[in-house]
Design a protein around this motif. Structure first.
Motif, PDB file in Angstrom:
ATOM      1  N   SER A  69       0.820  -1.219   0.000  1.00  0.00           N
ATOM      2  CA  SER A  69       0.000   0.000   0.000  1.00  0.00           C
ATOM      3  C   SER A  69       0.846   1.258   0.000  1.00  0.00           C
ATOM      4  O   SER A  69       0.439   2.275  -0.564  1.00  0.00           O
ATOM      5  CB  SER A  69      -0.955  -0.020   1.199  1.00  0.00           C
ATOM      6  N   THR A  83      -2.464   0.207   5.198  1.00  0.00           N
ATOM      7  CA  THR A  83      -3.338  -0.180   4.086  1.00  0.00           C
ATOM      8  C   THR A  83      -4.657   0.578   4.106  1.00  0.00           C
ATOM      9  O   THR A  83      -5.202   0.894   3.045  1.00  0.00           O
ATOM     10  CB  THR A  83      -3.599  -1.704   4.086  1.00  0.00           C
ATOM     11  N   ALA A 128      -5.337  -1.604  -4.357  1.00  0.00           N
ATOM     12  CA  ALA A 128      -5.183  -1.226  -2.947  1.00  0.00           C
ATOM     13  C   ALA A 128      -6.234  -1.872  -2.058  1.00  0.00           C
ATOM     14  O   ALA A 128      -5.990  -2.101  -0.874  1.00  0.00           O
ATOM     15  CB  ALA A 128      -5.247   0.302  -2.806  1.00  0.00           C
ATOM     16  N   GLY A 155      -3.692   3.700   2.610  1.00  0.00           N
ATOM     17  CA  GLY A 155      -3.440   3.511   1.186  1.00  0.00           C
ATOM     18  C   GLY A 155      -4.725   3.546   0.376  1.00  0.00           C
ATOM     19  O   GLY A 155      -4.768   4.100  -0.732  1.00  0.00           O
TER      20      GLY A 155
END
Length: 601
Positions: free
Chosen positions: A308, A407, A439, A410
């Motif tokens: 990410s 993440t 992602a 991200g």
């Protein structure tokens, strides 16, 4: 088509000016001679490989995907993928941070971390093929027999073979205690040799055309296994059986029965694996497979955070370039590009908010993940047992944050960067919608982010009465003590110090409530992880601001440092304050979630 420039300057800033990794390496005997120049030279070449070899394959690989021949069970990867892997192996990239005793180059894990960030930016789906091999290498190095190490490690390190981790089954994901794959000992065969039968799903890189052999690490149950997670064993199950001299024997009874049709990472073969009496050998002790597999899983969780980070960086770069070029409307404060019929959209405050969000989350993640990599280097190689133990404890605490917080951010960042493009962000050839789709998986696999939150709060914080959290808190306190009287650092240090004080009270409160009702921990966990994530990011952003200010005070006129301070100000002013809302929602308790039978009827 998207473009990508490896962020070497920012990597160098984090490694050399903030973390000072070369000085840290002097205390680690295997890395004592690794200096900044060596690291920079390796990563410069790694950046070329990512940008020139991998990036051009990303868009086409997403469109083409992987193809399964159901008759032969062979998988063909997208055009150019196999050839790129041959160049990866030829360049020695698979061996970068592996043990020289088995053919590795012996460079620090920090170097591998930054190389993989660039590969993830360029082509996450492709990078997953060799990335899984590194996790299997770590698991076998830690728990394999001498024979397994001799047989498999040199070939994984060279890239001659790749590897997978086979955990998930159709009826169970995170709850591995429910798995049904069986391991039957083979009479007369060497100890630990079994026939494995079962099915696994969601196996990334489970079948492909890169290499002749694929080494599957498979979780299964022996006949005398106790129920639940305490009855799981780990086996190495190669696609082709391996002769004692390393040559390949007959085809093993493990094959790809189907490929998942997925939202993203189309270039990676996410396989349904059928295991029909395949030969496998035990890794580690019977019924102790999770301990061995967690070596690979924890490596993978840090790797997913890195995925990410890579996507956030490449999405930001392309959104920034687009915002500087795309003209639309006039600035609210008056025309800025008077020679054009409209101003570039970068003049608009909300466009800058989206760009700075991505930039702040990328640079914060880079600092955290480099720090985690440095801790792993110290855990493995520092001569002082206490330093090794402290490093292991800290990286264990930070792993769920590195996976889930990075993440989640991200996803937020790639969506924001897609939004910068407006309608063009929805069109495939610009690349932004692919970054968003890719992602999204990172928040799910290797333990969903909700599971990471439960792990952080339940096991890593409350499970040890906050000892590891206090250890990180000491780092925060030390920085606050160093810079507490600095007027220039006040805008960074004061909010960090305040949250550090709040964190102790917040954690204690959640812990007491959970003693009376365990659901209280479950209800607070996701919010708690984001608060902890901001504490960690805040610490590293303060350290980056500190390094930038020192460079400026030392006479540097490099605009890089001014940019770093401006991004730090944005982070503390616009993103860090999320913690106040999160603590309030966490304190709302389990009742508003669990006393809802009528609402969820």
């Amino acid at each position: 088509m998207p473009t990508y420039t490896p962020p070497l300057r920012d990597m160098q800033f984090v490694m050399h000016e903030v973390l000072k990794v070369a000085e840290e390496f002097k205390a680690l005997p295997p890395h004592a001679d690794v200096d900044a120049g060596t690291i920079d030279a390796v990563l410069q070449e790694g950046g070329k490989f990512a940008a020139e070899v991998m990036l051009p394959l990303n868009l086409g690989g997403d469109e083409e995907g992987c193809t399964l021949d159901k008759t032969t069970h062979a998988v063909t990867t997208p055009k150019g993928f196999k050839e790129a892997y041959a160049r990866y192996v030829e360049g020695g990239w698979a061996a970068l941070s592996c043990d020289p005793a088995y053919g590795g180059q012996g460079l620090p894990f920090v170097v591998n971390q930054n190389f993989y960030e660039m590969m993830n930016s360029a082509n996450q789906a492709w990078a997953m093929y060799p990335g899984l091999s590194h996790g299997a290498y770590e698991a076998l190095r830690a728990h394999g027999t001498d024979a397994q190490k001799k047989l498999y490690l040199p070939r994984l390190i060279s890239g001659e073979w790749t590897a997978t981790m086979c955990l998930t089954e159709p009826h169970c994901g995170t709850d591995l205690g429910l798995l049904r794959t069986r391991a039957e000992p083979v009479p007369g065969a060497p100890d630990g040799t079994c026939r494995i039968t079962g099915s696994k799903i969601f196996i990334s890189a489970g079948e492909h055309d890169f290499t002749e052999n694929i080494v599957h690490l498979v979780l299964a149950r022996l006949p005398d296994a106790p129920a639940g997670s305490k009855g799981i064993s780990l086996f190495v199950v190669p696609k082709f059986l391996v002769n004692p001299d390393g040559s390949l024997g007959e085809r093993n009874a493990i094959y790809c029965g189907g490929l998942e049709r997925k939202m993203g990472i189309h270039g990676n073969a996410t396989a349904q694996m059928v295991i029909d009496g395949a030969m496998g050998t035990l890794v580690g002790q019977p019924h102790k497979g999770l301990a061995a597999m967690f070596v690979m899983m924890n490596t993978a969780r840090l790797g997913v955070g890195n995925q990410s980070l890579g996507l956030t960086e490449v999405a930001y770069q392309n959104a920034l370039a687009y915002a500087k070029d795309r003209i639309q409307m006039r600035s609210l404060s008056g025309a800025k590009a008077r020679d054009k019929p409209a101003d570039p959209i970068i003049v608009h405050p909300d466009v800058r908010r989206m760009l700075l969000t991505a930039k702040a989350y990328a640079e914060g993640a880079r600092a955290l993940l480099n720090y985690c990599a440095l801790l792993l280097d110290k855990e493995q190689h520092h001569p002082d047992a206490k330093v090794r133990a402290d490093s292991a404890e800290l990286v264990a605490l930070l792993t769920p944050i590195a996976k889930a917080f990075v993440t989640d951010n991200g996803w937020t960042a790639t969506v924001a960067c897609q939004q910068v493009f407006g309608g063009h962000g929805y069109i495939h050839e610009w690349g932004m919608e692919q970054f968003v789709r890719d992602a999204r998986i990172n928040m799910i696999y290797e333990g969903t982010n909700g599971i990471q939150a439960l792990d952080l709060l339940g096991r890593k914080v409350l499970g040890d009465n906050g000892a590891s959290l206090k250890k990180f808190g000491k780092l925060v306190a030390k920085l606050v003590e160093e810079e507490g009287v600095s007027e220039k650092m006040a805008e960074f240090i004061n909010p960090l110090a305040y949250l550090g004080d709040q964190m102790t009270r917040f954690t204690t409160e959640i812990g007491f409530k959970a003693l009376g009702n365990p659901d209280e921990a479950g209800a607070a966990a996701v919010d708690y992880l984001r608060v902890a994530g901001h504490l960690v990011f805040g610490y590293f952003w303060a350290r980056m601001a500190q390094a930038a200010l020192r460079a400026i005070e030392g006479g540097s006129a490099d605009p890089f440092y001014a940019a770093k301070l401006q991004t730090a100000r944005f982070y503390f002013a616009r993103l860090f304050p999320e913690t106040a809302t999160l603590m309030r929602t966490a304190r709302a308790g389990a009742g508003v979630l669990m006393d809802t039978d009528a609402a969820l009827a």
